[in-house]
Scaffold this active site. Structure first.
Site, PDB file in Angstrom:
ATOM      1  NE  ARG A  24      -1.036   2.423   2.977  1.00  0.00           N
ATOM      2  CZ  ARG A  24      -0.422   3.492   3.492  1.00  0.00           C
ATOM      3  NH1 ARG A  24      -0.286   4.608   2.796  1.00  0.00           N
ATOM      4  NH2 ARG A  24       0.104   3.440   4.703  1.00  0.00           N
ATOM      5  CG  ASP A  25       3.349   4.202   3.026  1.00  0.00           C
ATOM      6  OD1 ASP A  25       3.485   5.090   2.176  1.00  0.00           O
ATOM      7  OD2 ASP A  25       3.475   4.418   4.245  1.00  0.00           O
ATOM      8  CG  HIS A 218       3.820   4.394   9.383  1.00  0.00           C
ATOM      9  ND1 HIS A 218       3.152   3.423   8.654  1.00  0.00           N
ATOM     10  CD2 HIS A 218       4.183   5.336   8.471  1.00  0.00           C
ATOM     11  CE1 HIS A 218       3.112   3.770   7.379  1.00  0.00           C
ATOM     12  NE2 HIS A 218       3.731   4.929   7.233  1.00  0.00           N
ATOM     13  CG  HIS A 220       7.730   7.283   5.625  1.00  0.00           C
ATOM     14  ND1 HIS A 220       7.537   6.891   4.322  1.00  0.00           N
ATOM     15  CD2 HIS A 220       6.544   7.124   6.245  1.00  0.00           C
ATOM     16  CE1 HIS A 220       6.270   6.526   4.160  1.00  0.00           C
ATOM     17  NE2 HIS A 220       5.640   6.654   5.312  1.00  0.00           N
ATOM     18  CB  CYS A 251       3.059  10.417   1.595  1.00  0.00           C
ATOM     19  SG  CYS A 251       1.361  11.036   1.592  1.00  0.00           S
ATOM     20  CG  ASN A 260       6.884   3.017   4.861  1.00  0.00           C
ATOM     21  OD1 ASN A 260       6.504   3.175   3.713  1.00  0.00           O
ATOM     22  ND2 ASN A 260       6.179   3.376   5.904  1.00  0.00           N
TER      23      ASN A 260
HETATM   24  P1  HMG Z   1     -12.537  14.988  -2.285  1.00  0.00           P
HETATM   25  O1  HMG Z   1     -12.116  15.270  -3.685  1.00  0.00           O
HETATM   26  O2  HMG Z   1     -12.716  16.129  -1.342  1.00  0.00           O
HETATM   27  O3  HMG Z   1     -13.845  14.042  -2.262  1.00  0.00           O
HETATM   28  O4  HMG Z   1     -11.444  13.980  -1.681  1.00  0.00           O
HETATM   29  P2  HMG Z   1     -15.368  14.373  -2.442  1.00  0.00           P
HETATM   30  O5  HMG Z   1     -16.068  13.721  -1.303  1.00  0.00           O
HETATM   31  O6  HMG Z   1     -15.589  15.844  -2.691  1.00  0.00           O
HETATM   32  O7  HMG Z   1     -15.720  13.555  -3.785  1.00  0.00           O
HETATM   33  C1  HMG Z   1     -15.217  13.955  -5.056  1.00  0.00           C
HETATM   34  C2  HMG Z   1     -15.321  12.779  -6.022  1.00  0.00           C
HETATM   35  O8  HMG Z   1     -14.480  11.694  -5.582  1.00  0.00           O
HETATM   36  C3  HMG Z   1     -16.738  12.212  -6.117  1.00  0.00           C
HETATM   37  O9  HMG Z   1     -16.865  11.674  -7.428  1.00  0.00           O
HETATM   38  C4  HMG Z   1     -16.708  11.049  -5.151  1.00  0.00           C
HETATM   39  O10 HMG Z   1     -17.652  10.047  -5.417  1.00  0.00           O
HETATM   40  C5  HMG Z   1     -15.288  10.525  -5.365  1.00  0.00           C
HETATM   41  P3  HMG Z   1     -17.584  12.497  -8.613  1.00  0.00           P
HETATM   42  O11 HMG Z   1     -18.960  12.813  -8.079  1.00  0.00           O
HETATM   43  O12 HMG Z   1     -16.749  13.737  -8.831  1.00  0.00           O
HETATM   44  O13 HMG Z   1     -17.551  11.554  -9.771  1.00  0.00           O
HETATM   45  N1  HMG Z   1     -14.793   9.845  -4.162  1.00  0.00           N
HETATM   46  C6  HMG Z   1     -14.383   8.567  -4.123  1.00  0.00           C
HETATM   47  N2  HMG Z   1     -14.288   7.625  -5.080  1.00  0.00           N
HETATM   48  C7  HMG Z   1     -13.847   6.391  -4.691  1.00  0.00           C
HETATM   49  N3  HMG Z   1     -13.472   6.109  -3.423  1.00  0.00           N
HETATM   50  C8  HMG Z   1     -13.544   7.030  -2.445  1.00  0.00           C
HETATM   51  C9  HMG Z   1     -14.005   8.318  -2.792  1.00  0.00           C
HETATM   52  N4  HMG Z   1     -14.192   9.452  -2.083  1.00  0.00           N
HETATM   53  C10 HMG Z   1     -14.676  10.363  -2.916  1.00  0.00           C
HETATM   54  N5  HMG Z   1     -13.169   6.721  -1.201  1.00  0.00           N
HETATM   55  C11 HMG Z   1     -10.735  12.243  -0.204  1.00  0.00           C
HETATM   56  C12 HMG Z   1     -11.470  13.566  -0.322  1.00  0.00           C
HETATM   57  C13 HMG Z   1     -10.540  11.951   1.287  1.00  0.00           C
HETATM   58  C14 HMG Z   1     -11.568  11.150  -0.844  1.00  0.00           C
HETATM   59  C15 HMG Z   1      -9.378  12.379  -0.940  1.00  0.00           C
HETATM   60  O14 HMG Z   1      -8.698  13.449  -0.395  1.00  0.00           O
HETATM   61  C16 HMG Z   1      -8.536  11.135  -0.856  1.00  0.00           C
HETATM   62  O15 HMG Z   1      -8.843  10.102  -1.451  1.00  0.00           O
HETATM   63  N6  HMG Z   1      -7.392  11.231  -0.124  1.00  0.00           N
HETATM   64  C17 HMG Z   1      -6.502  10.099   0.076  1.00  0.00           C
HETATM   65  C18 HMG Z   1      -5.077  10.492  -0.195  1.00  0.00           C
HETATM   66  C19 HMG Z   1      -4.181   9.309   0.080  1.00  0.00           C
HETATM   67  O16 HMG Z   1      -4.548   8.159  -0.144  1.00  0.00           O
HETATM   68  N7  HMG Z   1      -2.959   9.589   0.577  1.00  0.00           N
HETATM   69  C20 HMG Z   1      -1.997   8.559   0.888  1.00  0.00           C
HETATM   70  C21 HMG Z   1      -2.372   7.730   2.068  1.00  0.00           C
HETATM   71  S1  HMG Z   1      -1.957   8.509   3.611  1.00  0.00           S
HETATM   72  C22 HMG Z   1      -0.312   8.057   3.887  1.00  0.00           C
HETATM   73  O17 HMG Z   1       0.331   7.537   3.017  1.00  0.00           O
HETATM   74  C23 HMG Z   1       0.259   8.279   5.279  1.00  0.00           C
HETATM   75  C24 HMG Z   1       0.412   6.968   6.060  1.00  0.00           C
HETATM   76  O18 HMG Z   1       1.269   6.059   5.393  1.00  0.00           O
HETATM   77  C25 HMG Z   1       0.989   7.279   7.457  1.00  0.00           C
HETATM   78  C26 HMG Z   1       2.237   8.177   7.413  1.00  0.00           C
HETATM   79  O19 HMG Z   1       3.215   7.870   6.713  1.00  0.00           O
HETATM   80  O20 HMG Z   1       2.200   9.181   8.133  1.00  0.00           O
HETATM   81  C27 HMG Z   1      -0.941   6.274   6.280  1.00  0.00           C
HETATM   82 MG    MG Z   2       3.431   6.156   5.407  1.00  0.00          MG
END
Ligand code: HMG
Ligand code: MG
Length: 311
Positions: A24-25, A218, A220, A251, A260
């Site tokens: 995933r990450d 966690h 990195h 990320c 990581n």
């Molecule tokens: P948004 O654009 O504000 O969403 O994103 P929205 O609610 O306004 O929806 C816009 C469109 O997206 C709509 O579709 C929704 O249906 C669709 P449209 O009507 O335009 O056709 N939509 C989705 N489609 C599929 N699955 C969904 C979904 N949600 C909305 N779940 C949102 C807000 C939170 C969804 C967005 O910002 C997002 O997906 N963010 C995730 C980013 C991400 O994955 N980052 C990496 C992971 S975090 C990380 O790596 C850190 C970690 O490892 C820990 C660390 O290292 O610290 C965990």
């Molecule tokens: Mg991470």
């Protein structure tokens, strides 16, 4: 293949649960999208190497993370083994939870931010708003009988805001755990933390009533601190550590984040300390070398490079 000479040290756990995040990450951050069959093969190799917990994918917006848009297909390809409690997936919002439930998953992770700027950049939300988004997700997931982890990102420094106070991390962590999460993972998203900071955050979490057996770390490895920070955490009593095979990762919404802590580097240290992991290091190294070939670049793990070079 060479293995570390075993010499236990005082004050460490006898067993550590490694929570593998490479699929995933790691793969969320690849410039080119890794084909579905390679992702599935990666999971199967990790399983074969004895990796117990594998975070397989994310049900996030495919517009935000196109690399993991095939989440449902990957789970369908993995079948039953992708749906067990030890195969969590990231879920940010109700739409993501709907997709995860449809795919049959039994554990999820929500992912919060300790800082306002990263909440905006990673979640398109505010720091307070993230709890309103996650609240109904956690509540429904628990009602469905799922296991729920929560992450807190940017716990030791933020690329836009600079220093992050331990009190801020503890406040966000407490609020996430109060939603009903089972486990908390403290993220050094950009890899800047050092052991004194780690101790301060862990002391704060314990002071806020979050038990050690529910806390994961966690790290990195951007600044090469991940293993030292892990050892500091183990000395505090933490026994769940996130890492990624071959050191994959980063990320997409924090450009200064690199991979990581590499699972192989972690396993080398843990096995050297006589700590059980259940992992076959040789098979894991072979997996990361296989994956490095698929990605067309060498692994960033020191242990993979050292053992791989020895043949
Ligand atoms: P948004 O654009 O504000 O969403 O994103 P929205 O609610 O306004 O929806 C816009 C469109 O997206 C709509 O579709 C929704 O249906 C669709 P449209 O009507 O335009 O056709 N939509 C989705 N489609 C599929 N699955 C969904 C979904 N949600 C909305 N779940 C949102 C807000 C939170 C969804 C967005 O910002 C997002 O997906 N963010 C995730 C980013 C991400 O994955 N980052 C990496 C992971 S975090 C990380 O790596 C850190 C970690 O490892 C820990 C660390 O290292 O610290 C965990
Ligand atoms: Mg991470």
């Amino acid at each position: 293949m060479r293995s570390p000479q075993v010499r236990p040290a005082e004050g460490l756990p006898s067993r550590v649960t490694i929570y593998e995040v490479g699929v995933r990450d790691g793969l969320q951050n690849e410039k080119t999208i890794v084909p579905l069959d390679v992702k599935a093969e990666f999971v199967r190799h990790l399983e074969d190497a004895g990796v117990g917990v594998i975070e397989t994918t994310s049900f996030v917006s495919p517009k935000w993370v196109p690399q993991l848009a095939d989440a449902a297909d990957l789970l369908a390809e993995l079948g039953e083994s992708g749906r067990v409690r030890t195969r969590p997936v990231l879920v940010p919002n109700p739409k993501g939870l709907d997709r995860a439930i449809e795919a049959g998953v039994s554990s999820i992770a929500v992912f919060g931010s300790a800082t306002e700027t990263f909440a905006a950049r990673n979640l398109n939300n505010t720091l307070d708003g993230q709890f309103d988004m996650f609240g109904p997700v956690v509540e429904r997931a628990k009602a469905e009988g799922m296991w729920v982890r929560c992450y807190v990102s940017m716990c030791f420094g933020d690329p836009w805001e600079g220093d992050v106070a331990p009190e801020q991390v503890v406040s966000v962590a407490r609020r996430l755990m109060d939603l009903g999460c089972d486990e908390l993972s403290i993220g050094d998203t950009i890899g800047v933390g050092t052991p004194g900071q780690v101790e301060a955050v862990l002391d704060g979490l314990l002071g806020a009533g979050i038990d050690l057996d529910r806390i994961a770390v966690h790290f990195h490895d951007t600044y090469g601190q991940a293993l030292s920070n892990t050892l500091a955490s183990l000395r505090k009593g933490v026994s769940i550590v996130d890492s990624s095979a071959g050191g994959l990762g980063g990320c997409p919404y924090a450009k200064s984040a690199t991979g990581n802590l590499a699972t192989e580097d972690l396993v080398w240290m843990l096995h050297g300390l006589g700590i059980e992991t259940g992992i076959d290091l040789e098979k894991l190294v072979e997996t990361s070398m296989w994956m490095a070939e698929r990605l067309g670049r060498p692994s960033s793990s020191a242990v993979v490079r050292a053992l791989g070079a020895r043949g």
